[in-house]
Motif scaffolding. Structure first.
Motif, PDB file in Angstrom:
ATOM      1  N   LYS A 157      46.076  36.704  39.089  1.00  0.00           N
ATOM      2  CA  LYS A 157      44.664  37.395  39.439  1.00  0.00           C
ATOM      3  C   LYS A 157      44.476  37.295  41.004  1.00  0.00           C
ATOM      4  O   LYS A 157      43.778  38.358  41.393  1.00  0.00           O
TER       5      LYS A 157
ATOM      6  N   ARG B 273      48.872  50.972  27.929  1.00  0.00           N
ATOM      7  CA  ARG B 273      47.676  51.491  28.681  1.00  0.00           C
ATOM      8  C   ARG B 273      46.877  52.125  27.854  1.00  0.00           C
ATOM      9  O   ARG B 273      45.731  52.429  27.672  1.00  0.00           O
TER      10      ARG B 273
ATOM     11  N   ASN C 120      39.798  38.088  30.624  1.00  0.00           N
ATOM     12  CA  ASN C 120      40.965  38.522  31.080  1.00  0.00           C
ATOM     13  C   ASN C 120      40.559  40.400  31.081  1.00  0.00           C
ATOM     14  O   ASN C 120      41.494  41.007  31.891  1.00  0.00           O
TER      15      ASN C 120
ATOM     16  N   SER D  38      41.335  42.836  34.013  1.00  0.00           N
ATOM     17  CA  SER D  38      42.257  43.803  34.111  1.00  0.00           C
ATOM     18  C   SER D  38      41.929  45.280  34.199  1.00  0.00           C
ATOM     19  O   SER D  38      42.593  46.139  34.487  1.00  0.00           O
TER      20      SER D  38
ATOM     21  N   LEU E  36      47.745  44.788  30.568  1.00  0.00           N
ATOM     22  CA  LEU E  36      46.896  43.436  30.985  1.00  0.00           C
ATOM     23  C   LEU E  36      48.135  42.605  32.068  1.00  0.00           C
ATOM     24  O   LEU E  36      47.522  41.534  32.204  1.00  0.00           O
TER      25      LEU E  36
ATOM     26  N   CYS F 133      48.512  42.855  35.004  1.00  0.00           N
ATOM     27  CA  CYS F 133      48.028  42.561  36.425  1.00  0.00           C
ATOM     28  C   CYS F 133      47.476  41.541  36.329  1.00  0.00           C
ATOM     29  O   CYS F 133      47.100  40.926  37.538  1.00  0.00           O
ATOM     30  N   ILE F 134      47.118  40.756  35.173  1.00  0.00           N
ATOM     31  CA  ILE F 134      46.143  39.537  35.322  1.00  0.00           C
ATOM     32  C   ILE F 134      46.860  38.401  34.829  1.00  0.00           C
ATOM     33  O   ILE F 134      46.320  37.463  35.129  1.00  0.00           O
TER      34      ILE F 134
END
Length: 514
Positions: free
Chosen positions: A69, A137, A162, A166, A234, A236-237
């Motif tokens: 994150k 996505r 989360n 995201s 998700l 990216c987190i």
């Protein structure tokens, strides 16, 4: 400020003291490293990352989960600085599906700032988030478009979401037209030469020293293999994998923004490699608490004055060591943690390939132990020249037995009205009657400075024949700063604090006179 060789010795001792058999048995493999300004100075690697006979090394790659994150947040601020993102605009400008979000049945106005600082009102979702890390996505867009039910009014309280963070990734994709993972790599990973940090296991070559994930339900007596959670909407987190060396450099990139904020300006910041990636001012934004986190139970052996969530990072205000920045990572099969003290650049990184490992507790204990062993300052303060000059003038008046009113030219109008001159003189006379006359052989003024809460304030001591006086000044930051408060009190037995004053983090500030 910190000598690296003694630090390394202390770090090895702290790691050995904390990493006992009961701790290490909770993961097939683990690594704990003490870092200093981007370098690993001591490391303890244990076990087998794949249970295949090959040992863990300091180059073994672990999944770092939600530590990801901070990379996402830094990328968002870089785009903000370039004028591509507005953190305070309606989040629907970037993620239109959020128009269906509701609190108590009513539409809400969310911003990217709300989401990135975990005060968007979305409920805590760690178990759900772990299970959905790899969904598409399109699927996640449909989930958001169907309507999100908020647990609290946006902007009012901390809840770790989360899903909420995201959506920062979706906003980045909206303004760049590219996968957020590619933007993070181009904006952060490549410029900082973080070559071993990647968002998916399949991006490492065959034979890479990649730790597998495991779970245990009997405190490490047996382990079951846990497949990697996928990397999807998700990711990216919480999807990144990395080494302790890469995260050491990342922690220094962020923490070094506090080295001397007083020298910041656009020209000098942009002239440095780190400043070209993300300015020092923006890096400090990441590490400044924006959402209050209730402290709850007291951490063993530590005292916190406060804790909050910044942008992709947790910020602790430790009563002894000042600002500690940290973030944990946890996914099925992995436990990770990074934390650093901004005053010194000393940090700790811990990975284990079992979600039962408890990397956060290990990292917190090791960092506190190392900072204690080196007697680390909580903060480095560089007082204004006017602060030092005013304190020196008042010190001279005390030593020469002259009236405090002689300092009137340094004072704001309120000072001698708040406590009149005759009252101040009587109090000083009473204090001197107790501690005796000022010693004529006192060391130079600058050697008697003991603390500074910030650049506008200073504390120093005046040795007397039977005790010590403690003096404080506090200036107001006008065009020409003036003293708005000053006090002279009898010191306690330690000779550095007024009697009956409680312990404060400012007691451990290091005063730098440039």
């Amino acid at each position: 400020m910190i000598e690296e060789a003694p630090l390394a010795a202390h770090a090895r001792d702290a790691l050995a003291a904390r990493l006992d058999g009961a701790t290490l048995r909770r993961a097939p493999a683990s690594i704990a490293a003490v870092t200093y300004r981007g370098r690993v100075v001591a490391v303890c690697a244990d076990g087998e990352p794949r249970l295949d006979g090959r040992p863990t090394t300091e180059k073994t790659i672990f999944r770092i989960a939600s530590m990801s994150k901070s990379f996402l947040a830094a990328t968002a601020l870089a785009l903000r600085d370039d004028g591509l993102l507005d953190l305070h605009a309606p989040a629907t400008d970037y993620v239109p599906e959020l128009v269906a979000a509701r609190f108590d049945g009513s539409p809400v106005a969310l911003t990217l700032d709300d989401l990135l600082s975990n005060r968007g009102g979305l409920s805590e979702d760690n178990p759900w988030g772990d299970a959905h890390l790899g969904v598409s996505r399109a699927h996640m867009a449909a989930v958001v478009a169907a309507g999100l039910t908020l647990a609290s009014s946006p902007g009012t309280e901390y809840q770790y979401s989360n899903l909420g963070i995201s959506l920062i990734g979706r906003a980045i994709e909206s303004v760049t037209g590219r996968p957020v993972e590619d933007v993070v790599r181009e904006r952060m990973l490549d410029p900082l030469n973080l070559r071993h940090t990647r968002p998916s296991a399949d991006l490492y070559g065959e034979g890479a020293d990649l730790a597998a994930g495991f779970r245990t339900f009997d405190d490490g007596s047996t382990f079951a293999a846990e497949p990697f959670v996928g990397s999807g909407a998700l990711a990216c987190i919480g999807s990144l994998f990395s080494t302790v060396h890469d995260v050491a450099r990342w922690a220094h990139f962020l923490g070094s923004a506090f080295d001397d904020p007083s020298t910041d300006n656009a020209a000098t910041d942009g002239a440095t490699a780190d400043g070209a990636v993300l300015s020092a001012a923006s890096r400090r934004e990441l590490q400044t608490a924006r959402t209050l986190i209730p402290i709850g139970s007291k951490p063993p052996g530590r005292e916190l004055d406060g804790i909050g969530y910044g942008y992709g990072l947790v910020v602790e205000h430790d009563r002894r060591f000042g600002r500690i920045v940290q973030h944990a990572g946890g996914l099925p099969g992995f436990s990770s943690h990074m934390r650093w003290q901004t005053a010194t650049g000393i940090g700790v990184i811990v990975y284990g390939n079992s979600d039962a490992f408890g990397a956060g507790a290990v990292a917190a204990d090791v960092l506190a132990d190392v900072l204690t062993r080196v007697d680390a300052p909580a903060f480095v303060v560089r007082p204004w020249p006017e602060t030092v000059a005013a304190a020196r003038r008042i010190d001279e008046l005390i030593a020469e037995g002259r009236p405090l009113s002689d300092a009137a030219g340094l004072l704001t109008d309120n000072v001698l009205r708040d406590v009149p001159v005759d009252v101040r003189e009587r109090r000083l006379a009473a204090a001197l009657a107790e501690v005796g006359a000022v010693r004529a052989d006192a060391v130079p003024f600058t050697e008697r400075i003991v603390a500074a809460p910030d650049r506008s304030a200073l504390r120093w001591v005046v040795p007397c024949v039977r005790g010590t006086l403690v003096c404080d000044v506090h200036l107001v930051g006008l065009h020409e700063p003036l003293v708005q408060e000053f006090a002279i009190r009898v010191a306690d037995a330690g000779g550095r604090k007024p009697r009956d004053e409680s312990a404060r983090v400012t007691d451990h500030h290091l005063v730098a006179l440039d």
